[in-house]
Design an enzyme around this catalytic site. Structure first.
Site, mmCIF file in Angstrom:
data_model
loop_
_atom_site.group_PDB
_atom_site.id
_atom_site.type_symbol
_atom_site.label_atom_id
_atom_site.label_comp_id
_atom_site.label_asym_id
_atom_site.label_seq_id
_atom_site.Cartn_x
_atom_site.Cartn_y
_atom_site.Cartn_z
ATOM 1 N N ASP A 217 0.858 -1.189 0.000
ATOM 2 C CA ASP A 217 0.000 0.000 0.000
ATOM 3 C C ASP A 217 0.890 1.234 0.000
ATOM 4 O O ASP A 217 2.019 1.170 -0.473
ATOM 5 C CB ASP A 217 -0.951 -0.036 1.207
ATOM 6 C CG ASP A 217 -2.287 0.633 0.913
ATOM 7 O OD1 ASP A 217 -2.279 1.860 0.709
ATOM 8 O OD2 ASP A 217 -3.324 -0.055 0.885
ATOM 9 N N HIS A 240 2.141 1.916 -3.159
ATOM 10 C CA HIS A 240 1.280 2.860 -3.876
ATOM 11 C C HIS A 240 1.882 4.247 -3.958
ATOM 12 O O HIS A 240 1.239 5.165 -4.446
ATOM 13 C CB HIS A 240 -0.093 2.936 -3.200
ATOM 14 C CG HIS A 240 -0.871 1.654 -3.283
ATOM 15 N ND1 HIS A 240 -2.107 1.510 -2.713
ATOM 16 C CD2 HIS A 240 -0.588 0.474 -3.868
ATOM 17 C CE1 HIS A 240 -2.562 0.276 -2.937
ATOM 18 N NE2 HIS A 240 -1.641 -0.370 -3.635
#
Length: 371
Positions: A217, A240
């Site tokens: 993430d 991310h």
């Protein structure tokens, strides 16, 4: 300043530093019954209790070896500066249910002048949790624990620590003031769901230096109330990217301001740097003083939503021909955006840029604007 006075101050500083080191009282968890390949929760808790009550500065030591640890919640205030030195490897329970749904596996809170160091590893053993993490579809699934919770720490340092395979976020920072991460290593595979590296909320003067963060993430994410944040010499990927937000979902959110990301490398991340906001939010808040400089991006698929930012001296390769996307709200256009010396290529060819609802100030070399 007078040279003699400067030398005197320096000598005094060395004397005081040596005095503090000499006066530090050591609390070794093995003296409290801790043994390798066994649960040290009770031993570590008791060592902390004695160290926190010590009038001289104190240090809790976990020596080399592999240890098991259940949920741990260590709180101050303490009577003097306190540190925890972890030289070994500490394992969380594999089964998420054994942590009884607590928010964080290891928590430190309400402490002034705290240090966590030693080069040790905290392994969340999160693989079993990732396989059953369907919280986005099933709101009734079990809550998963983060590796670390640092809450209401002041003038504190986290140094040379590794966070591995957390079941949820690796690090959550809340209500801290002057907290510094140095040489923090955070790693989990790209397939690990919701394993943000360091999430910061309602904290002032948080610094992340010389660290490596690879997760499934966001490498670093900022929640509301994050101010005076510095991210310097950080390598991010997989993950991310570096994110501000999501913001605007809840009432009474505080402003986010004064973020600097500098000398960082983003490699094989889904995004680069971005600001995430909820559409149609009923609240009015602001994000300001966001600065990104000297960023190297490798295989970066760019889809950036930008508000009030400056980008300077960014170079590397893009995973698409469109290297820059400034896609701002039609109702609240971006303002004061600067692009300065951005050199990104796609398969050796020149890239393009797209701007919507903003007119950035352009300096130096920047990909050609295509409507």
């Amino acid at each position: 300043m007078d040279t003699k006075l400067s030398i005197t101050k320096f000598i005094l500083f060395l004397f005081l530093a040596s005095y503090v080191r000499a006066q530090t009282k050591v609390f070794d968890v093995t003296k409290y019954g801790a043994r390798p390949n066994a649960d040290i929760t009770k031993a570590l808790t008791n060592a902390w209790k004695d160290a926190c009550g010590s009038t001289p500065p104190s240090k809790v030591v976990v020596p080399k070896g592999t240890y098991m640890l259940n949920q741990l919640d260590l709180k101050g205030p303490c009577k003097a500066p306190i540190s925890v030195q972890v030289d070994g490897k500490i394992l969380a329970p594999k089964d998420p249910k054994l942590l009884n749904g607590v928010d964080q596996w290891v928590k430190f809170g309400y402490i002034n002048f705290f240090t966590l160091s030693g080069g040790g590893t905290f392994d969340g053993q999160g693989e079993m949790a990732w396989k059953h993490n369907d919280r986005r579809k099933n709101k009734n699934c079990d809550r998963l624990s983060m590796n670390f919770g640092f809450a209401f720490l002041n003038n504190s340092i986290i140094k040379d620590i590794t966070s591995k395979d957390s079941k949820n976020f690796h690090v959550n920072v809340l209500g801290c003031n002057n907290l510094t991460f140095i040489n923090m290593n955070i790693n989990a595979p790209a397939t690990s769901l919701n394993t943000d590296g360091i999430h910061i909320g309602r904290s002032i003067e948080v610094k992340i230096y010389n660290s490596n963060i690879g997760t499934g993430d966001d490498c670093i994410s900022l929640g509301d109330g994050s101010k005076q944040i510095r991210v310097i010499n950080v390598t991010c990927g997989p993950g991310h990217g570096i994110s501000v937000g999501s913001l605007g979902k809840y009432p009474n959110e505080e402003t986010v301001e004064d973020l600097t990301v500098k000398n960082c490398t983003l490699k094989n991340t889904d995004n680069g740097v971005r600001i995430k906001t909820w559409p149609g939010t009923p609240i009015i808040s602001s994000v300001s003083k966001m600065h990104f400089e000297d960023i190297t991006m490798v295989n970066y698929p760019s889809k950036i939503k930008i508000i009030d930012l400056s980008f300077k001296n960014i170079r590397g390769t893009s995973a698409t021909h469109q290297a820059i996307v400034l896609d701002c709200s039609s109702s609240v256009p971006c303002e004061s955006v600067e692009l300065n010396d951005i050199d990104l290529t796609f398969n050796g060819a020149a890239t393009t840029a797209k701007f919507a609802n903003t007119k950035p100030t352009i300096k130096g070399k920047v990909p050609k604007h295509v409507a």
